[in-house]
Design a protein around this motif. Sequence first.
Motif, PDB file in Angstrom:
ATOM      1  N   TYR A  21       0.914  -1.288   0.083  1.00 50.63           N
ATOM      2  CA  TYR A  21       0.037  -0.080   0.019  1.00 50.63           C
ATOM      3  C   TYR A  21       0.835   1.430   0.037  1.00 50.63           C
ATOM      4  O   TYR A  21       0.484   2.287  -0.676  1.00 50.63           O
ATOM      5  N   ARG A  22       1.954   1.227   0.602  1.00 50.71           N
ATOM      6  CA  ARG A  22       2.968   2.409   0.969  1.00 50.71           C
ATOM      7  C   ARG A  22       3.494   2.682  -0.612  1.00 50.71           C
ATOM      8  O   ARG A  22       3.632   3.951  -1.036  1.00 50.71           O
ATOM      9  N   ALA A  23       3.651   1.539  -1.189  1.00 55.06           N
ATOM     10  CA  ALA A  23       4.560   1.556  -2.547  1.00 55.06           C
ATOM     11  C   ALA A  23       3.481   2.175  -3.594  1.00 55.06           C
ATOM     12  O   ALA A  23       3.629   2.264  -4.811  1.00 55.06           O
ATOM     13  N   SER A  24       2.020   2.028  -3.308  1.00 49.52           N
ATOM     14  CA  SER A  24       1.043   2.303  -4.124  1.00 49.52           C
ATOM     15  C   SER A  24       0.329   3.720  -3.944  1.00 49.52           C
ATOM     16  O   SER A  24      -0.874   4.032  -4.377  1.00 49.52           O
ATOM     17  N   GLY A  25       0.769   4.652  -3.205  1.00 50.92           N
ATOM     18  CA  GLY A  25       0.255   5.953  -3.036  1.00 50.92           C
ATOM     19  C   GLY A  25      -0.896   5.880  -1.946  1.00 50.92           C
ATOM     20  O   GLY A  25      -1.357   6.802  -1.884  1.00 50.92           O
ATOM     21  N   PHE A  26      -0.998   4.878  -1.134  1.00 50.93           N
ATOM     22  CA  PHE A  26      -1.876   5.006  -0.100  1.00 50.93           C
ATOM     23  C   PHE A  26      -1.252   5.818   1.123  1.00 50.93           C
ATOM     24  O   PHE A  26       0.071   5.857   1.248  1.00 50.93           O
ATOM     25  N   VAL A  27      -2.251   6.327   1.987  1.00 54.68           N
ATOM     26  CA  VAL A  27      -1.652   7.035   3.084  1.00 54.68           C
ATOM     27  C   VAL A  27      -2.191   6.340   4.306  1.00 54.68           C
ATOM     28  O   VAL A  27      -3.023   5.541   4.322  1.00 54.68           O
ATOM     29  N   LEU A  28      -1.401   6.409   5.328  1.00 56.03           N
ATOM     30  CA  LEU A  28      -1.469   5.668   6.647  1.00 56.03           C
ATOM     31  C   LEU A  28      -2.371   6.559   7.599  1.00 56.03           C
ATOM     32  O   LEU A  28      -2.196   7.666   7.744  1.00 56.03           O
ATOM     33  N   THR A  29      -3.765   5.907   8.012  1.00 51.56           N
ATOM     34  CA  THR A  29      -4.679   6.638   8.808  1.00 51.56           C
ATOM     35  C   THR A  29      -4.795   5.991   9.818  1.00 51.56           C
ATOM     36  O   THR A  29      -5.761   6.829  10.858  1.00 51.56           O
ATOM     37  N   GLY A  30      -4.405   4.907  10.439  1.00 53.96           N
ATOM     38  CA  GLY A  30      -4.775   4.255  11.761  1.00 53.96           C
ATOM     39  C   GLY A  30      -3.846   3.393  11.717  1.00 53.96           C
ATOM     40  O   GLY A  30      -3.397   2.276  10.822  1.00 53.96           O
ATOM     41  N   ILE A  31      -3.209   3.078  13.020  1.00 53.35           N
ATOM     42  CA  ILE A  31      -2.415   1.823  13.611  1.00 53.35           C
ATOM     43  C   ILE A  31      -3.163   1.841  15.080  1.00 53.35           C
ATOM     44  O   ILE A  31      -3.219   2.226  16.031  1.00 53.35           O
ATOM     45  N   LYS A  32      -3.713   0.423  15.191  1.00 53.13           N
ATOM     46  CA  LYS A  32      -4.541  -0.071  16.338  1.00 53.13           C
ATOM     47  C   LYS A  32      -3.894  -1.421  16.754  1.00 53.13           C
ATOM     48  O   LYS A  32      -3.813  -2.427  15.792  1.00 53.13           O
TER      49      LYS A  32
END
Length: 245
Positions: free
Chosen positions: A126-137
């Motif tokens: 996902y990081r390599a595909s332009g997604f942003v991280l919005t949660g770590i739970k």
Amino acid sequence: MPSAKDIELRVIPSSIANPFVKKHHYSGKIVNNSSLHFGAFLNGRLHGVMSFGPSLDKRKIQGLVKGTPWNGFIELNRMAFDDVLPRNSESRCISVALRMIKKQAPQIKWVISFADGCSCGDGAIYRASGFVLTGIKENANIAVMPDGTKLHKMKLESSPLRPIRAIGGKSYFDITGGCRSWRKFLDAVGGHIQPGYQLRYIRFIDPSYEKRLTVPIIPFSAIDEVGAGMYKGEHVSMAERHLGK
């Protein structure tokens, strides 16, 4: 040698997608409400599947981006690829799939997906595909049954009358007496919460919707800071992976 650009992405029916996912996804399971499936073909043979569909907790997810219509987002809920495809195939397939969605379903403004940092990975694709991280739970929803089967709270509580093979064919409500009580269920069946983290990623098909995000974008460095790093089922930090290159 073939490259990721040689992959042909096609929309395929669930009758083709689901058996492939069951065979190649680490969970061995499909998501029943998946409604859009892309097949990744190389030299005419299927080597990867991406399945999209509505989120199970759609009303809660919708609020992550202000003003999103009910049909304005979709979840990438399964990615399964074999070992035949060349490097960077997953990120290329995501990119092509999103372009196809933008063209054929312009009402969809963004895509959400979750990385299973309990038993798979922390979302490198996902990081390599332009997604942003919005949660770590820290995980509280995936539990391991005494026979090793993993069950998800959300799936059980969305279908509380469905028989569960791992607990002898009883349903969630059979165990809890008709109430939604995760702790009561786990205590009764002898299950335990699997340690690890769940990470939430969003990719904006319409870039203007990023301004409507109602939660902060989390820097990727936070994954190592909280100890949520995982790669191919092993707890390993991103920093350690970079050192190994």
